[in-house]
Structure formats: C-alpha cells, structure tokens
Motif scaffolding. Structure first.
Motif, mmCIF file in Angstrom:
data_model
loop_
_atom_site.group_PDB
_atom_site.id
_atom_site.type_symbol
_atom_site.label_atom_id
_atom_site.label_comp_id
_atom_site.label_asym_id
_atom_site.label_seq_id
_atom_site.Cartn_x
_atom_site.Cartn_y
_atom_site.Cartn_z
ATOM 1 N N VAL A 1 0.840 -1.200 0.000
ATOM 2 C CA VAL A 1 0.000 0.000 0.000
ATOM 3 C C VAL A 1 0.875 1.251 0.000
ATOM 4 C CG1 VAL A 1 -1.715 1.300 1.297
ATOM 5 C CG2 VAL A 1 -1.920 -1.164 1.097
ATOM 6 N N ALA A 2 1.893 1.282 0.815
ATOM 7 C CA ALA A 2 2.753 2.472 0.894
ATOM 8 C C ALA A 2 3.476 2.721 -0.422
ATOM 9 C CB ALA A 2 3.759 2.311 2.028
ATOM 10 N N GLN A 3 3.984 1.654 -1.045
ATOM 11 C CA GLN A 3 4.687 1.819 -2.316
ATOM 12 C C GLN A 3 3.745 2.304 -3.405
ATOM 13 O OE1 GLN A 3 4.939 -0.953 -0.451
ATOM 14 N NE2 GLN A 3 7.087 -1.266 -0.005
ATOM 15 N N ARG A 4 2.518 1.758 -3.449
ATOM 16 C CA ARG A 4 1.555 2.188 -4.461
ATOM 17 C C ARG A 4 1.153 3.638 -4.240
ATOM 18 N NH1 ARG A 4 -3.306 -0.505 -4.089
ATOM 19 N NH2 ARG A 4 -2.702 -1.530 -2.175
ATOM 20 N N THR A 5 0.972 4.032 -2.987
ATOM 21 C CA THR A 5 0.604 5.413 -2.685
ATOM 22 C C THR A 5 1.720 6.363 -3.077
ATOM 23 O OG1 THR A 5 -0.743 4.659 -0.834
ATOM 24 C CG2 THR A 5 -0.122 6.977 -0.848
ATOM 25 N N LEU A 6 2.954 6.032 -2.731
ATOM 26 C CA LEU A 6 4.088 6.883 -3.073
ATOM 27 C C LEU A 6 4.268 6.971 -4.587
ATOM 28 C CD1 LEU A 6 6.408 8.591 -2.035
ATOM 29 C CD2 LEU A 6 7.796 6.524 -1.936
ATOM 30 N N ALA A 7 4.123 5.847 -5.273
ATOM 31 C CA ALA A 7 4.245 5.862 -6.733
ATOM 32 C C ALA A 7 3.152 6.726 -7.358
ATOM 33 C CB ALA A 7 4.173 4.440 -7.281
ATOM 34 N N GLY A 8 1.941 6.652 -6.834
ATOM 35 C CA GLY A 8 0.852 7.488 -7.343
ATOM 36 C C GLY A 8 1.116 8.965 -7.110
ATOM 37 N N LEU A 9 1.636 9.312 -5.941
ATOM 38 C CA LEU A 9 1.948 10.713 -5.649
ATOM 39 C C LEU A 9 3.047 11.241 -6.565
ATOM 40 C CD1 LEU A 9 1.845 10.709 -1.748
ATOM 41 C CD2 LEU A 9 0.238 11.814 -3.300
ATOM 42 N N ILE A 10 4.066 10.426 -6.803
ATOM 43 C CA ILE A 10 5.161 10.843 -7.680
ATOM 44 C C ILE A 10 4.658 11.022 -9.103
ATOM 45 C CG2 ILE A 10 7.328 10.072 -8.733
ATOM 46 C CD1 ILE A 10 8.012 8.845 -5.980
ATOM 47 N N THR A 11 3.826 10.093 -9.570
ATOM 48 C CA THR A 11 3.275 10.200 -10.918
ATOM 49 C C THR A 11 2.413 11.444 -11.064
ATOM 50 O OG1 THR A 11 3.280 7.797 -11.112
ATOM 51 C CG2 THR A 11 1.885 9.009 -12.649
ATOM 52 N N GLN A 12 1.580 11.706 -10.073
ATOM 53 C CA GLN A 12 0.727 12.897 -10.112
ATOM 54 C C GLN A 12 1.574 14.166 -10.092
ATOM 55 O OE1 GLN A 12 -1.980 13.184 -6.841
ATOM 56 N NE2 GLN A 12 -3.131 14.853 -7.760
ATOM 57 N N PHE A 13 2.612 14.216 -9.268
ATOM 58 C CA PHE A 13 3.488 15.375 -9.202
ATOM 59 C C PHE A 13 4.164 15.612 -10.546
ATOM 60 C CE2 PHE A 13 7.774 17.070 -8.573
ATOM 61 C CZ PHE A 13 7.468 18.301 -8.029
ATOM 62 N N GLN A 14 4.676 14.541 -11.174
ATOM 63 C CA GLN A 14 5.344 14.689 -12.456
ATOM 64 C C GLN A 14 4.386 15.156 -13.548
ATOM 65 O OE1 GLN A 14 7.121 10.833 -12.907
ATOM 66 N NE2 GLN A 14 9.045 11.467 -11.968
ATOM 67 N N THR A 15 3.151 14.674 -13.518
ATOM 68 C CA THR A 15 2.159 15.092 -14.501
ATOM 69 C C THR A 15 1.859 16.580 -14.369
ATOM 70 O OG1 THR A 15 1.174 12.894 -14.458
ATOM 71 C CG2 THR A 15 -0.169 14.667 -15.354
ATOM 72 N N VAL A 16 1.639 17.033 -13.152
ATOM 73 C CA VAL A 16 1.354 18.453 -12.917
ATOM 74 C C VAL A 16 2.567 19.304 -13.265
ATOM 75 C CG1 VAL A 16 0.844 20.152 -11.122
ATOM 76 C CG2 VAL A 16 -0.412 18.011 -11.203
ATOM 77 N N MET A 17 3.749 18.836 -12.908
ATOM 78 C CA MET A 17 4.970 19.582 -13.205
ATOM 79 C C MET A 17 5.163 19.724 -14.712
ATOM 80 S SD MET A 17 8.923 18.745 -12.097
ATOM 81 C CE MET A 17 8.970 17.265 -13.088
ATOM 82 N N ASN A 18 4.955 18.644 -15.455
ATOM 83 C CA ASN A 18 5.121 18.699 -16.907
ATOM 84 C C ASN A 18 4.086 19.599 -17.560
ATOM 85 O OD1 ASN A 18 7.332 17.016 -16.874
ATOM 86 N ND2 ASN A 18 6.126 15.158 -17.153
ATOM 87 N N SER A 19 2.844 19.547 -17.100
ATOM 88 C CA SER A 19 1.819 20.403 -17.691
ATOM 89 C C SER A 19 2.104 21.873 -17.391
ATOM 90 C CB SER A 19 0.432 20.003 -17.213
ATOM 91 O OG SER A 19 0.281 20.278 -15.851
ATOM 92 N N ARG A 20 2.570 22.173 -16.195
ATOM 93 C CA ARG A 20 2.914 23.561 -15.858
ATOM 94 C C ARG A 20 4.104 24.032 -16.678
ATOM 95 N NH1 ARG A 20 1.538 28.526 -14.770
ATOM 96 N NH2 ARG A 20 2.933 29.557 -13.334
ATOM 97 N N GLU A 21 5.082 23.166 -16.889
ATOM 98 C CA GLU A 21 6.241 23.527 -17.688
ATOM 99 C C GLU A 21 5.825 23.816 -19.134
ATOM 100 O OE1 GLU A 21 10.647 21.774 -18.878
ATOM 101 O OE2 GLU A 21 9.232 20.534 -17.776
ATOM 102 N N GLU A 22 4.955 22.997 -19.692
ATOM 103 C CA GLU A 22 4.463 23.242 -21.051
ATOM 104 C C GLU A 22 3.695 24.558 -21.128
ATOM 105 O OE1 GLU A 22 2.184 19.880 -22.289
ATOM 106 O OE2 GLU A 22 3.885 18.516 -22.091
ATOM 107 N N GLU A 23 2.889 24.841 -20.115
ATOM 108 C CA GLU A 23 2.135 26.097 -20.082
ATOM 109 C C GLU A 23 3.076 27.299 -20.066
ATOM 110 O OE1 GLU A 23 -0.677 28.471 -16.903
ATOM 111 O OE2 GLU A 23 -0.640 26.295 -16.844
ATOM 112 N N LEU A 24 4.107 27.235 -19.219
ATOM 113 C CA LEU A 24 5.069 28.330 -19.155
ATOM 114 C C LEU A 24 5.853 28.460 -20.455
ATOM 115 C CD1 LEU A 24 6.402 27.890 -15.520
ATOM 116 C CD2 LEU A 24 4.959 29.738 -16.384
#
Length: 79
Positions: free
Chosen positions: A46-69
């Motif tokens: 459970v902890a590994q899946r949660t951490l992996a999901g958080l990292i994936t979500q962070f990277q998705t938001v970071m990439n979309s913000r970078e493209e916007e900028l």
C-alpha cells in the motif's frame, strides 16, 4: 535550529509508527473483504503504491505547468 530539526524528525517518526500501528490494527481486526476494499487486493504494498501514485501525479502536474510556461514565453518572444 537543532530543536526544530529534532522535533520535525520526532514528529515524522511518530507519524510513521502511528501509521504502521493503524495498518496492523486494521489487518488484525477487519474481515478480509473489508481489508481488500480499503487497502486494495495487494495489502502488502500500500505504501509503495501510494508513493508511486503521488510521484506520478506530481510529475504530470509539473510537466503540464512547464508546457504552459513554455507556451506563454514562446508566444511572448514570437510576437
């Protein structure tokens, strides 16, 4: 400064201990179907899946913000 580091470390350690105790309590005192509903079919990771999901979500938001900028500043220089 050292007091803050000490108390932040202590709080983090107590949080990890409390989370692991809560998870073991849930495992010991709930039926299997309820555990699978709450924790998922893979209860041990459970902890590994949660951490992996958080990292994936962070990277998705970071990439979309970078493209916007990039679009914003590229449009500024192309005009």
């Amino acid at each position: 400064m050292f007091k803050r580091i000490f108390w932040i470390g202590t709080g983090a350690a107590l949080g990890v201990i409390a989370a692991s105790k809560a998870q073991s309590y849930v495992r010991a005192n709930t039926p299997q179907r309820a555990r699978e509903f709450v924790l998922g079919p893979d209860e041990d990771n459970v902890a590994q899946r949660t951490l992996a999901g958080l990292i994936t979500q962070f990277q998705t938001v970071m990439n979309s913000r970078e493209e916007e900028l990039n679009r914003h500043y590229a449009d500024r220089f192309n005009d």
